[in-house]
Scaffold this motif. Structure first.
Motif, PDB file in Angstrom:
ATOM      1  N   LEU A  38       0.484  -0.755   0.065  1.00 15.81           N
ATOM      2  CA  LEU A  38      -0.160   0.431  -0.118  1.00 15.81           C
ATOM      3  C   LEU A  38       0.739   1.390  -0.072  1.00 15.81           C
ATOM      4  N   ILE A  39       1.845   0.820   1.013  1.00 14.55           N
ATOM      5  CA  ILE A  39       2.758   2.131   1.013  1.00 14.55           C
ATOM      6  C   ILE A  39       3.427   2.980   0.040  1.00 14.55           C
ATOM      7  N   SER A  40       3.916   1.634  -0.723  1.00 17.57           N
ATOM      8  CA  SER A  40       4.702   1.207  -2.097  1.00 17.57           C
ATOM      9  C   SER A  40       4.199   2.183  -3.356  1.00 17.57           C
ATOM     10  N   ALA A  41       3.221   1.748  -3.290  1.00 18.05           N
ATOM     11  CA  ALA A  41       2.213   2.343  -3.985  1.00 18.05           C
ATOM     12  C   ALA A  41       1.085   3.996  -3.888  1.00 18.05           C
ATOM     13  N   LEU A  42       1.377   4.439  -3.100  1.00 17.20           N
ATOM     14  CA  LEU A  42       1.297   5.338  -2.872  1.00 17.20           C
ATOM     15  C   LEU A  42       2.497   6.425  -2.676  1.00 17.20           C
ATOM     16  N   ILE A  43       3.400   6.186  -2.827  1.00 24.04           N
ATOM     17  CA  ILE A  43       5.086   6.499  -2.836  1.00 24.04           C
ATOM     18  C   ILE A  43       5.548   7.097  -4.188  1.00 24.04           C
ATOM     19  N   ASP A  44       5.058   5.708  -5.257  1.00 25.62           N
ATOM     20  CA  ASP A  44       4.619   5.593  -6.463  1.00 25.62           C
ATOM     21  C   ASP A  44       3.827   6.479  -6.797  1.00 25.62           C
ATOM     22  N   LYS A  45       2.893   6.903  -6.431  1.00 19.44           N
ATOM     23  CA  LYS A  45       1.684   8.021  -7.234  1.00 19.44           C
ATOM     24  C   LYS A  45       2.449   9.100  -6.904  1.00 19.44           C
ATOM     25  N   LEU A  46       2.924   9.244  -5.708  1.00 15.97           N
ATOM     26  CA  LEU A  46       3.357  11.355  -5.231  1.00 15.97           C
ATOM     27  C   LEU A  46       4.951  11.164  -6.422  1.00 15.97           C
ATOM     28  N   PHE A  47       5.491  10.540  -6.067  1.00 12.80           N
ATOM     29  CA  PHE A  47       6.806  10.095  -7.609  1.00 12.80           C
ATOM     30  C   PHE A  47       6.174  11.091  -9.107  1.00 12.80           C
ATOM     31  N   SER A  48       4.681  10.343  -9.133  1.00 14.19           N
ATOM     32  CA  SER A  48       5.105  10.927 -10.590  1.00 14.19           C
ATOM     33  C   SER A  48       4.171  11.956 -10.462  1.00 14.19           C
ATOM     34  N   GLN A  49       3.769  12.492  -9.671  1.00 13.50           N
ATOM     35  CA  GLN A  49       3.908  13.497  -9.390  1.00 13.50           C
ATOM     36  C   GLN A  49       4.198  14.849  -9.122  1.00 13.50           C
ATOM     37  N   GLY A  50       5.162  14.445  -9.303  1.00 12.55           N
ATOM     38  CA  GLY A  50       6.556  15.185  -8.726  1.00 12.55           C
ATOM     39  C   GLY A  50       6.798  15.710  -7.372  1.00 12.55           C
TER      40      GLY A  50
END
Length: 352
Positions: free
Chosen positions: A78-90
């Motif tokens: 779950l955390i990895s999925a959210l962090i990946d999304k944040l990274f994709s948003q800069g």
């Protein structure tokens, strides 16, 4: 290690949203209204939700994992999925508001504790932290080592009441720091509020106006998913924010006094002032509560201004804005952006 991949939830689909809400309700949690991205993990054979988490901008929240699935690595997914999304948003810095009992869970994923109260814990992860942020603030705004007074203001918009309070602090202190709440949860955008405050205090040479940064928490974005009772949430918010200010801002910037205006009306602000009175002395900081500047026997407040701005042809009907606002704010209201904001306010009030 659980192998099922997290799935994105379309929050605009009522059925998908209701499914997440129902799962959270089973753990006495709710889906906060401000979430902008949600993922779930499903039981492969039954296709039912067994875990979920969400984010609101860079705040991770609304975590829940089915009891029988805990310890299988789902939290990491779950955390990895959210962090990946944040990274994709800069976005390379994030927060988690959670129960104190969950500190160890998130510390294992490199989230660093900022502060914990009996009701709520705030942790952070990313390229910087609160200590490095305050050191950068000291350098960028040339903040010296001497003792200082401080104020925290939203200025929505900046009024003669705000100006009066800052002037009172400036008269009695060698250096005054005014933090303008940076979070954009107000009618007037941060850039406008900041500019009005800078120009409205330009005559005070011992005053510095600064952006608050991410660490002064807004009651508008404080989580409700595990603190559903309003009184409990207000108490937790005020205690946490006051503690972070004392523990970090006051210690790093040598703030020994904080000024607030008396609050006879707003319950949230009144509770916040009471929290400051209780918390700040623990950090060697004294709170000064100043009587509000009045006009026509009522305090000059930003909410009073916004009510006036809802009315058409303000100058013709009232002719009072120059008694309530400094020239910097009046000038902004005459600008194109200022006119757009007033029009937006009038449009929203006419729809109510």
């Amino acid at each position: 290690m659980y192998e099922q991949s997290p799935e994105w939830v379309n929050l605009n689909d009522p059925l998908e949203r209701q499914e997440v809400e129902a799962f959270l309700q089973g753990y006495d949690l709710i889906l906060d209204r401000d979430v902008d991205y949600t993922v779930v993990v499903r039981n492969g054979s039954l296709s039912s939700i067994i875990a979920t988490c969400s984010k609101a901008k860079n705040v991770l929240k609304c975590f829940a994992v089915a009891k029988e699935q805990r310890g299988e690595g789902i939290t990491s997914l779950l955390i990895s999925a959210l962090i990946d999304k944040l990274f994709s948003q800069g976005i390379y810095h994030s927060f988690i508001f959670t129960k104190p009992s969950n500190i160890r869970v998130f510390a294992a994923f490199n989230f660093k504790l900022i502060h914990s109260t009996p009701d709520v814990t705030l942790l952070e992860n990313g390229l910087y932290d609160i200590d490095s942020t305050l050191e950068k603030m000291k350098k960028n705004y040339n903040i010296g080592e001497g003792e200082k007074a401080a104020l925290v203001m939203n200025c929505n918009p900046f009024t003669l009441g705000h100006q009066y309070l800052i002037e009172e602090a400036a008269k009695n202190n060698d250096e005054v720091l005014v933090f303008i709440v940076e979070e954009d949860q107000s009618l007037f955008p941060f850039e406008a509020r900041y500019e009005m405050a800078v120009k409205g205090t330009g005559h005070l040479k011992n005053v510095k106006v600064l952006p608050s940064g991410e660490y002064m928490i807004s009651s508008a974005t404080f989580p409700s998913y595990f603190l559903k009772e309003e009184g409990e949430r207000l108490r937790a918010y005020t205690e946490l924010d006051a503690s972070i200010f004392g523990k970090y801002f006051c210690r790093r910037l040598n703030i020994t006094k904080r000024y607030v205006g008396e609050e006879p009306y707003c319950r949230v602000t009144k509770a916040y002032n009471e929290a400051l009175k209780s918390v700040l002395p623990n950090y060697g900081v004294k709170l000064y509560e100043v009587k509000r500047r009045l006009w026509q026997d009522a305090p000059i407040s930003a909410s009073r201004i916004r009510e006036l701005l809802k009315q058409k042809d303000i100058q013709a009907q009232h002719g009072h804005l120059d008694k309530l606002l400094p020239e910097a704010t009046l000038k902004f209201l005459r600008s194109n952006l200022g006119k757009e904001i007033v029009e937006r306010l009038n449009s929203s009030s006419s729809l109510q």
